[in-house]
Design a protein around this motif. Structure first.
Motif, PDB file in Angstrom:
ATOM      1  N   GLY A  50       0.800  -1.222   0.000  1.00  0.00           N
ATOM      2  CA  GLY A  50       0.000   0.000   0.000  1.00  0.00           C
ATOM      3  C   GLY A  50       0.832   1.271   0.000  1.00  0.00           C
ATOM      4  O   GLY A  50       0.409   2.288   0.564  1.00  0.00           O
ATOM      5  N   ILE A  51       2.006   1.247  -0.617  1.00  0.00           N
ATOM      6  CA  ILE A  51       2.859   2.435  -0.687  1.00  0.00           C
ATOM      7  C   ILE A  51       2.153   3.511  -1.511  1.00  0.00           C
ATOM      8  O   ILE A  51       1.630   3.241  -2.596  1.00  0.00           O
ATOM      9  CB  ILE A  51       4.221   2.097  -1.334  1.00  0.00           C
ATOM     10  N   LYS A  52       2.151   4.738  -0.994  1.00  0.00           N
ATOM     11  CA  LYS A  52       1.455   5.817  -1.705  1.00  0.00           C
ATOM     12  C   LYS A  52       2.069   7.174  -1.351  1.00  0.00           C
ATOM     13  O   LYS A  52       2.880   7.289  -0.422  1.00  0.00           O
ATOM     14  CB  LYS A  52      -0.030   5.807  -1.366  1.00  0.00           C
ATOM     15  N   ALA A  53       1.682   8.190  -2.115  1.00  0.00           N
ATOM     16  CA  ALA A  53       2.154   9.555  -1.870  1.00  0.00           C
ATOM     17  C   ALA A  53       1.110  10.522  -2.390  1.00  0.00           C
ATOM     18  O   ALA A  53       0.333  10.192  -3.300  1.00  0.00           O
ATOM     19  CB  ALA A  53       3.501   9.791  -2.555  1.00  0.00           C
ATOM     20  N   LYS A  54       1.097  11.741  -1.829  1.00  0.00           N
ATOM     21  CA  LYS A  54       0.131  12.755  -2.254  1.00  0.00           C
ATOM     22  C   LYS A  54       0.761  13.640  -3.324  1.00  0.00           C
ATOM     23  O   LYS A  54       1.807  14.258  -3.112  1.00  0.00           O
ATOM     24  CB  LYS A  54      -0.298  13.612  -1.067  1.00  0.00           C
ATOM     25  N   ASN A  55       0.126  13.695  -4.489  1.00  0.00           N
ATOM     26  CA  ASN A  55       0.617  14.529  -5.582  1.00  0.00           C
ATOM     27  C   ASN A  55       0.201  15.975  -5.329  1.00  0.00           C
ATOM     28  O   ASN A  55      -0.990  16.285  -5.315  1.00  0.00           O
ATOM     29  CB  ASN A  55       0.040  14.051  -6.916  1.00  0.00           C
ATOM     30  N   PRO A  56       1.173  16.875  -5.127  1.00  0.00           N
ATOM     31  CA  PRO A  56       0.810  18.269  -4.807  1.00  0.00           C
ATOM     32  C   PRO A  56       0.196  19.012  -5.986  1.00  0.00           C
ATOM     33  O   PRO A  56      -0.371  20.083  -5.806  1.00  0.00           O
ATOM     34  CB  PRO A  56       2.163  18.882  -4.425  1.00  0.00           C
ATOM     35  N   ALA A  57       0.305  18.463  -7.175  1.00  0.00           N
ATOM     36  CA  ALA A  57      -0.251  19.143  -8.348  1.00  0.00           C
ATOM     37  C   ALA A  57      -1.770  19.201  -8.294  1.00  0.00           C
ATOM     38  O   ALA A  57      -2.384  20.204  -8.670  1.00  0.00           O
ATOM     39  CB  ALA A  57       0.200  18.451  -9.621  1.00  0.00           C
ATOM     40  N   ILE A 368       5.906   8.227  -7.351  1.00  0.00           N
ATOM     41  CA  ILE A 368       6.033   8.144  -5.889  1.00  0.00           C
ATOM     42  C   ILE A 368       7.453   8.474  -5.454  1.00  0.00           C
ATOM     43  O   ILE A 368       7.669   9.204  -4.475  1.00  0.00           O
ATOM     44  CB  ILE A 368       5.617   6.735  -5.400  1.00  0.00           C
ATOM     45  N   MET A 369       8.445   7.954  -6.180  1.00  0.00           N
ATOM     46  CA  MET A 369       9.842   8.244  -5.841  1.00  0.00           C
ATOM     47  C   MET A 369      10.137   9.736  -5.964  1.00  0.00           C
ATOM     48  O   MET A 369      10.855  10.311  -5.138  1.00  0.00           O
ATOM     49  CB  MET A 369      10.774   7.450  -6.765  1.00  0.00           C
ATOM     50  N   ALA A 370       9.601  10.373  -7.000  1.00  0.00           N
ATOM     51  CA  ALA A 370       9.834  11.805  -7.197  1.00  0.00           C
ATOM     52  C   ALA A 370       9.224  12.621  -6.056  1.00  0.00           C
ATOM     53  O   ALA A 370       9.855  13.544  -5.531  1.00  0.00           O
ATOM     54  CB  ALA A 370       9.247  12.243  -8.535  1.00  0.00           C
ATOM     55  N   ILE A 371       8.007  12.288  -5.663  1.00  0.00           N
ATOM     56  CA  ILE A 371       7.333  13.027  -4.591  1.00  0.00           C
ATOM     57  C   ILE A 371       8.072  12.847  -3.261  1.00  0.00           C
ATOM     58  O   ILE A 371       8.328  13.815  -2.536  1.00  0.00           O
ATOM     59  CB  ILE A 371       5.869  12.567  -4.469  1.00  0.00           C
ATOM     60  N   LYS A 372       8.432  11.614  -2.949  1.00  0.00           N
ATOM     61  CA  LYS A 372       9.135  11.337  -1.697  1.00  0.00           C
ATOM     62  C   LYS A 372      10.487  12.034  -1.658  1.00  0.00           C
ATOM     63  O   LYS A 372      10.915  12.560  -0.616  1.00  0.00           O
ATOM     64  CB  LYS A 372       9.321   9.826  -1.524  1.00  0.00           C
ATOM     65  N   GLY A 373      11.182  12.029  -2.797  1.00  0.00           N
ATOM     66  CA  GLY A 373      12.496  12.670  -2.852  1.00  0.00           C
ATOM     67  C   GLY A 373      12.410  14.162  -2.644  1.00  0.00           C
ATOM     68  O   GLY A 373      13.223  14.760  -1.930  1.00  0.00           O
ATOM     69  N   GLY A 401      12.811   9.119 -17.960  1.00  0.00           N
ATOM     70  CA  GLY A 401      13.494   9.784 -19.066  1.00  0.00           C
ATOM     71  C   GLY A 401      12.863  11.086 -19.503  1.00  0.00           C
ATOM     72  O   GLY A 401      13.553  11.980 -19.975  1.00  0.00           O
ATOM     73  N   SER A 402      11.568  11.224 -19.332  1.00  0.00           N
ATOM     74  CA  SER A 402      10.854  12.398 -19.833  1.00  0.00           C
ATOM     75  C   SER A 402      11.051  13.600 -18.918  1.00  0.00           C
ATOM     76  O   SER A 402      10.669  13.575 -17.745  1.00  0.00           O
ATOM     77  CB  SER A 402       9.360  12.093 -19.960  1.00  0.00           C
ATOM     78  N   ALA A 403      11.659  14.675 -19.454  1.00  0.00           N
ATOM     79  CA  ALA A 403      11.884  15.889 -18.663  1.00  0.00           C
ATOM     80  C   ALA A 403      10.564  16.529 -18.251  1.00  0.00           C
ATOM     81  O   ALA A 403      10.422  17.012 -17.121  1.00  0.00           O
ATOM     82  CB  ALA A 403      12.729  16.876 -19.463  1.00  0.00           C
ATOM     83  N   SER A 404       9.595  16.552 -19.160  1.00  0.00           N
ATOM     84  CA  SER A 404       8.311  17.180 -18.848  1.00  0.00           C
ATOM     85  C   SER A 404       7.557  16.391 -17.780  1.00  0.00           C
ATOM     86  O   SER A 404       6.907  16.977 -16.909  1.00  0.00           O
ATOM     87  CB  SER A 404       7.461  17.301 -20.114  1.00  0.00           C
ATOM     88  N   ALA A 405       7.643  15.064 -17.837  1.00  0.00           N
ATOM     89  CA  ALA A 405       6.946  14.245 -16.843  1.00  0.00           C
ATOM     90  C   ALA A 405       7.531  14.477 -15.450  1.00  0.00           C
ATOM     91  O   ALA A 405       6.797  14.575 -14.458  1.00  0.00           O
ATOM     92  CB  ALA A 405       7.047  12.770 -17.215  1.00  0.00           C
ATOM     93  N   LYS A 406       8.852  14.579 -15.365  1.00  0.00           N
ATOM     94  CA  LYS A 406       9.496  14.821 -14.068  1.00  0.00           C
ATOM     95  C   LYS A 406       9.120  16.192 -13.516  1.00  0.00           C
ATOM     96  O   LYS A 406       8.809  16.331 -12.336  1.00  0.00           O
ATOM     97  CB  LYS A 406      11.022  14.710 -14.206  1.00  0.00           C
ATOM     98  N   TRP A 407       9.174  17.217 -14.368  1.00  0.00           N
ATOM     99  CA  TRP A 407       8.890  18.565 -13.887  1.00  0.00           C
ATOM    100  C   TRP A 407       7.414  18.729 -13.560  1.00  0.00           C
ATOM    101  O   TRP A 407       7.057  19.518 -12.678  1.00  0.00           O
ATOM    102  CB  TRP A 407       9.358  19.588 -14.909  1.00  0.00           C
ATOM    103  N   ALA A 408       6.559  17.995 -14.240  1.00  0.00           N
ATOM    104  CA  ALA A 408       5.130  18.033 -13.913  1.00  0.00           C
ATOM    105  C   ALA A 408       4.897  17.549 -12.489  1.00  0.00           C
ATOM    106  O   ALA A 408       3.986  18.022 -11.797  1.00  0.00           O
ATOM    107  CB  ALA A 408       4.344  17.168 -14.895  1.00  0.00           C
ATOM    108  N   ILE A 409       5.740  16.624 -12.039  1.00  0.00           N
ATOM    109  CA  ILE A 409       5.628  16.093 -10.680  1.00  0.00           C
ATOM    110  C   ILE A 409       6.341  16.989  -9.674  1.00  0.00           C
ATOM    111  O   ILE A 409       5.818  17.306  -8.600  1.00  0.00           O
ATOM    112  CB  ILE A 409       6.234  14.671 -10.608  1.00  0.00           C
ATOM    113  N   LEU A 410       7.553  17.438 -10.038  1.00  0.00           N
ATOM    114  CA  LEU A 410       8.395  18.167  -9.092  1.00  0.00           C
ATOM    115  C   LEU A 410       8.033  19.643  -8.946  1.00  0.00           C
ATOM    116  O   LEU A 410       8.195  20.216  -7.870  1.00  0.00           O
ATOM    117  CB  LEU A 410       9.865  18.038  -9.504  1.00  0.00           C
ATOM    118  N   ALA A 411       7.576  20.272 -10.037  1.00  0.00           N
ATOM    119  CA  ALA A 411       7.297  21.714  -9.988  1.00  0.00           C
ATOM    120  C   ALA A 411       6.312  22.088  -8.880  1.00  0.00           C
ATOM    121  O   ALA A 411       6.561  23.043  -8.127  1.00  0.00           O
ATOM    122  CB  ALA A 411       6.798  22.201 -11.349  1.00  0.00           C
ATOM    123  N   PRO A 412       5.183  21.378  -8.731  1.00  0.00           N
ATOM    124  CA  PRO A 412       4.232  21.764  -7.681  1.00  0.00           C
ATOM    125  C   PRO A 412       4.788  21.580  -6.271  1.00  0.00           C
ATOM    126  O   PRO A 412       4.211  22.097  -5.313  1.00  0.00           O
ATOM    127  CB  PRO A 412       3.042  20.818  -7.927  1.00  0.00           C
TER     128      PRO A 412
END
Length: 506
Positions: A50-57, A368-373, A401-412
């Motif tokens: 049940g690993i999960k994370a809240k997406n701030p976007a 999930i890894m991006a949000i936790k990091g 690999g996708s720059a836009s996918a990473k920034w979509a997660i990390l920017a918010p």
């Protein structure tokens, strides 16, 4: 003592270890199959826990998805063909190779390179290729596809090993992906995620596509020098002499070849003029019909792949007819077929690479890894914060690999967090872009790495990923060190990173 028996330095010994370790791995096809299995097992474990994370976007909860369920297995089976067919670089590569293949098979590339090497000072050819690679992001994803094989052929003519040219061009195009002297679609893309993230904190802070321009211009010059040094001092000496190179003095360009090249170049110029005529006017058909933009969702950028194909195809065809290296339609068709036949190994690898990336996306593990990091960076400040965001971006790039996918997660996450600490979104964005770029050459998630391997196998049949990664590693390490130092100095001096892009909030 002979050169081959001289004691190797620390850098060469370290790269040897990376190369030997990497080459002990199975064939790339087996590696991607193994990664698929690992991702599936990881999805099963994390999904069951049940690993999960809240997406701030959007505030939604992102849960790890177990793919080893009846519905997950059914999805893997039913979507396998779509995953392969919709793999972004596949169509791009094959279409571009049609034009490149004709330009190569007719002899146009060969003659242009002979002429260039005869006329241009040898010392500037390598930095020019590097600069073209760094600036290639203005043409989207075309640079890491088009430039490496051309650089390899030029390196043979210069007396260098072609694989050294391949890795130099690849590292320049991807490692310097965020650097540029012009505002391109990458700038428009990242700011489209930065803007809504900014509004989470304040509506009075404004952002724009050019807000990183000053820093990225300086980065272009820095990376050019760094890549040039790495190429000349590490990569070229490491690969040494190319055994299959033609040793005897080659004949110069014949009168017929020179005439064919002239007409081919005129044809290329005409095509460029036509493109300019369709793009420059305010109502040009290559502009966005609604906004008039040449960058944002315009036919020019959306159609950059067929445009580049035409830029190679037209001069290649003209050269073939004038030089009489292509006299019939059958020869034309055969050249196209020969160009596509070299893509066989790449297509096989792509099938399994596409499945691996799809499984990683479906499982939500990367998100999930991006949000936790990003959440782990809370509480840091100053130089420590810069290094933290850089390391986070570079590390996640090894998984996504996708720059836009990473920034979509990390920017918010990162933009509001750093705004509350007093940093302008432009500065946060530029830190991310540096971190995202430096590991591009060595990440296995970059879909162009299998293509680079297929190019390299033309010159060395038994080459493995270990050899390529070992050759690419010095670029990532050098870019990481010097680009980070530039960013820290820029921060300490308080210089704006671009128009409307100060370090700190007013």
């Amino acid at each position: 003592m002979s050169e081959s028996k001289k004691k190797k330095g620390f850098v060469d010994r370290s790269l040897d270890i990376i190369e030997k370790s990497g080459n002990k791995l199975p064939d790339p096809v087996v590696i991607f199959i193994s990664l698929c299995v690992i991702i599936l097992i990881a999805s099963c474990i994390t999904g069951s826990l049940g690993i999960k994370a809240k997406n701030p976007a959007d505030g939604k909860i992102v849960e790890a998805v177990n793919l080893l369920t009846p519905s997950g297995i059914a999805k893997m089976i039913s979507e396998a063909v779509n995953n392969f067919a919709e793999f972004p670089p596949l169509g791009l590569v094959l279409v571009v190779m049609l034009g490149v293949g004709i330009a190569e098979k007719t002899g146009y590339f060969e003659t242009v390179m002979k002429y260039t090497i005869e006329k241009a000072p040898k010392k500037i050819i390598v930095p020019v290729i590097i600069l073209v690679g760094i600036l290639g992001n203005a043409a989207g994803d075309a640079a890491p596809i088009v430039l490496p094989p051309i650089a390899a052929m030029i390196f043979i003519k210069l007396g260098y090993h072609p694989i050294a040219g391949l890795v130099m061009a690849y590292a320049s195009a991807l490692g310097g992906f965020s650097a540029s002297l012009v505002i391109g679609m990458t700038d428009a893309l990242v700011v489209s995620f930065t803007e809504p993230a900014t509004k989470l904190v304040s509506d009075s802070v404004h952002v724009n596509a050019a807000m990183n321009y000053y820093f990225l211009c300086a980065s272009t010059l820095l990376l050019l020098i760094v890549a040039w040094f790495v190429t000349v001092k590490i990569v070229i000496p490491r690969f040494g002499h190319y055994e299959n190179a033609v040793e005897e003095e080659e004949d110069g360009i014949t009168k017929q070849e020179r005439r064919a090249m002239l007409f081919a170049n005129i044809g290329l110029l005409v095509v460029l003029i036509v493109i300019a005529a369709l793009a420059i006017p305010e109502n040009g058909i290559l502009r966005n019909a609604k906004t008039g933009s040449l960058i944002d969702d315009s036919p020019l950028m959306n159609g950059i792949v067929p445009i580049i194909t035409i830029l190679f195809l037209v001069p290649g065809l003209i050269y073939g007819f004038v030089a009489k290296t292509m006299r019939t339609t059958r020869q034309f068709a055969k050249m196209l077929g020969d160009a596509m036949s070299t893509m066989g190994p790449f297509i096989v690898i792509v099938f399994f690479a596409a499945q691996m990336l799809a499984y990683f996306t479906w499982s939500n593990l990367g998100t999930i890894m991006a949000i936790k990091g990003a959440e782990a960076l809370k509480g840091a400040n100053g130089v420590v914060l810069i290094l933290g965001v850089l390391i986070l971006s570079a590390g996640i790039n090894m998984l996504m690999g996708s720059a836009s996918a990473k920034w979509a997660i990390l920017a918010p996450i990162l933009v509001p967090m750093l705004m509350l600490l007093g940093y302008h979104p432009a500065f946060t964005q530029v830190i991310y872009r540096v971190g995202d770029s430096i590991t591009n050459p060595i990440t296995p998630m970059m879909p162009y790495l299998p293509l680079l391997l297929s190019f390299a196998q033309r010159y060395q049949k038994d080459i493995g990923l270990g050899t390529l990664i070992a050759a690419l590693m010095p670029y990532s390490v050098a870019f990481g060190i010097f680009w980070t130092l530039l960013l820290i100095v820029w921060y300490l001096l308080g210089i704006p990173v671009g128009p409307g892009g100060p370090i700190h909030l007013p």
